[in-house]
Design a protein around this motif. Structure first.
Motif, PDB file in Angstrom:
ATOM      1  N   UNK A  55       0.847  -1.185   0.000  1.00  0.00           N
ATOM      2  CA  UNK A  55       0.000   0.000   0.000  1.00  0.00           C
ATOM      3  C   UNK A  55       0.889   1.244   0.000  1.00  0.00           C
ATOM      4  N   UNK A  56       0.557   2.215  -0.850  1.00  0.00           N
ATOM      5  CA  UNK A  56       1.196   3.520  -0.859  1.00  0.00           C
ATOM      6  C   UNK A  56       0.103   4.561  -0.673  1.00  0.00           C
ATOM      7  N   UNK A  57       0.240   5.420   0.322  1.00  0.00           N
ATOM      8  CA  UNK A  57      -0.751   6.457   0.588  1.00  0.00           C
ATOM      9  C   UNK A  57      -0.049   7.780   0.868  1.00  0.00           C
ATOM     10  N   UNK A  58      -0.616   8.872   0.372  1.00  0.00           N
ATOM     11  CA  UNK A  58      -0.148  10.210   0.719  1.00  0.00           C
ATOM     12  C   UNK A  58      -1.340  10.944   1.306  1.00  0.00           C
ATOM     13  N   UNK A  59      -1.165  11.468   2.505  1.00  0.00           N
ATOM     14  CA  UNK A  59      -2.260  12.175   3.151  1.00  0.00           C
ATOM     15  C   UNK A  59      -1.791  12.929   4.373  1.00  0.00           C
ATOM     16  N   UNK A  60      -2.753  13.560   5.037  1.00  0.00           N
ATOM     17  CA  UNK A  60      -2.488  14.346   6.243  1.00  0.00           C
ATOM     18  C   UNK A  60      -2.872  13.542   7.476  1.00  0.00           C
ATOM     19  N   UNK A  61      -2.063  13.650   8.531  1.00  0.00           N
ATOM     20  CA  UNK A  61      -2.383  12.976   9.775  1.00  0.00           C
ATOM     21  C   UNK A  61      -3.665  13.553  10.364  1.00  0.00           C
ATOM     22  N   UNK A  62      -4.559  12.685  10.812  1.00  0.00           N
ATOM     23  CA  UNK A  62      -5.837  13.124  11.374  1.00  0.00           C
ATOM     24  C   UNK A  62      -5.753  13.370  12.869  1.00  0.00           C
ATOM     25  N   UNK A  63      -4.697  12.887  13.493  1.00  0.00           N
ATOM     26  CA  UNK A  63      -4.488  13.082  14.927  1.00  0.00           C
ATOM     27  C   UNK A  63      -2.998  12.964  15.222  1.00  0.00           C
ATOM     28  N   UNK A  64      -2.595  13.449  16.376  1.00  0.00           N
ATOM     29  CA  UNK A  64      -1.206  13.298  16.781  1.00  0.00           C
ATOM     30  C   UNK A  64      -0.894  11.816  16.966  1.00  0.00           C
ATOM     31  N   UNK A  65       0.297  11.383  16.570  1.00  0.00           N
ATOM     32  CA  UNK A  65       0.667   9.977  16.753  1.00  0.00           C
ATOM     33  C   UNK A  65       0.679   9.606  18.237  1.00  0.00           C
ATOM     34  N   UNK A  66       0.236   8.392  18.517  1.00  0.00           N
ATOM     35  CA  UNK A  66       0.189   7.877  19.891  1.00  0.00           C
ATOM     36  C   UNK A  66       1.255   6.800  20.024  1.00  0.00           C
ATOM     37  N   UNK A  67       2.264   7.059  20.850  1.00  0.00           N
ATOM     38  CA  UNK A  67       3.388   6.137  21.015  1.00  0.00           C
ATOM     39  C   UNK A  67       3.228   5.348  22.312  1.00  0.00           C
ATOM     40  N   UNK A  68       3.312   4.017  22.206  1.00  0.00           N
ATOM     41  CA  UNK A  68       3.281   3.129  23.366  1.00  0.00           C
ATOM     42  C   UNK A  68       4.457   2.171  23.269  1.00  0.00           C
ATOM     43  N   UNK A  69       4.730   1.501  24.356  1.00  0.00           N
ATOM     44  CA  UNK A  69       5.808   0.510  24.376  1.00  0.00           C
ATOM     45  C   UNK A  69       5.245  -0.847  24.791  1.00  0.00           C
TER      46      UNK A  69
END
Length: 162
Positions: free
Chosen positions: A7-21
């Motif tokens: 899959x290749x997609x170009x777009x705008x982030x809809x929300x801030x990334x959520x980082x977990x461990x």
């Protein structure tokens, strides 16, 4: 028979990334992007269609996405489709979701430009590149648009053997 899941997609982030461990310390970053499509309907009017896609990035890629991208950032995502199925604990119903597991990301806008267009101003162009550290891999900018002659000082284009 060969199979392909790309899959290749170009777009705008809809929300801030959520980082977990994970318990073992592996980073998982989840974010969404909106991909816009413009087309003409039967009457000839131009219409917009937006598709919202959930993205999951693992490891160093996930850490870089969380560090450099925010809501509204423009990015190109390369990955594979993954279909998740589970049972909802509250209702007991079967649930499912199609998402993209990120293989590679290209940052197309700087952190402060939000929904602005392309350009790769200050953001790194991909994983593993740190914009704050000097890089010997990148060529130094030249003052003029003319290519430099190979062969040292005093040699002109007429001395090039090809």
């Amino acid at each position: 028979m060969a199979y392909l899941n790309k899959v290749f997609l170009i777009g705008n982030l809809t929300r801030d990334p959520e980082l977990r461990m994970t318990p073992k310390g592996t980073a998982i970053c989840q974010f969404g992007i909106a991909v816009n499509r413009q087309f003409k309907d039967e009457s000839g009017a131009t219409r917009d269609e937006t598709t919202f896609v959930d993205i999951e990035a693992w490891g160093k890629q996930g850490e870089l996405v969380a560090k450099y991208l925010t809501k509204g950032s423009l990015a190109m995502v390369e990955g594979r489709l993954k279909f998740d199925q589970w049972e909802d604990k509250t209702s007991g119903q079967k649930r499912s979701k199609l998402k993209v597991v990120l293989d590679n990301v290209q940052f197309l806008s700087t952190r402060g430009s939000g929904t602005g267009g392309g350009g790769g101003g200050g953001a790194p162009s991909g994983p593993g590149e740190d914009p704050d550290s000097p890089s010997s891999d990148r060529p130094a900018p030249r003052a003029s648009g003319r290519p430099e002659a190979s062969g040292g000082p005093g040699k002109g284009d007429e001395d090039v053997p090809f």
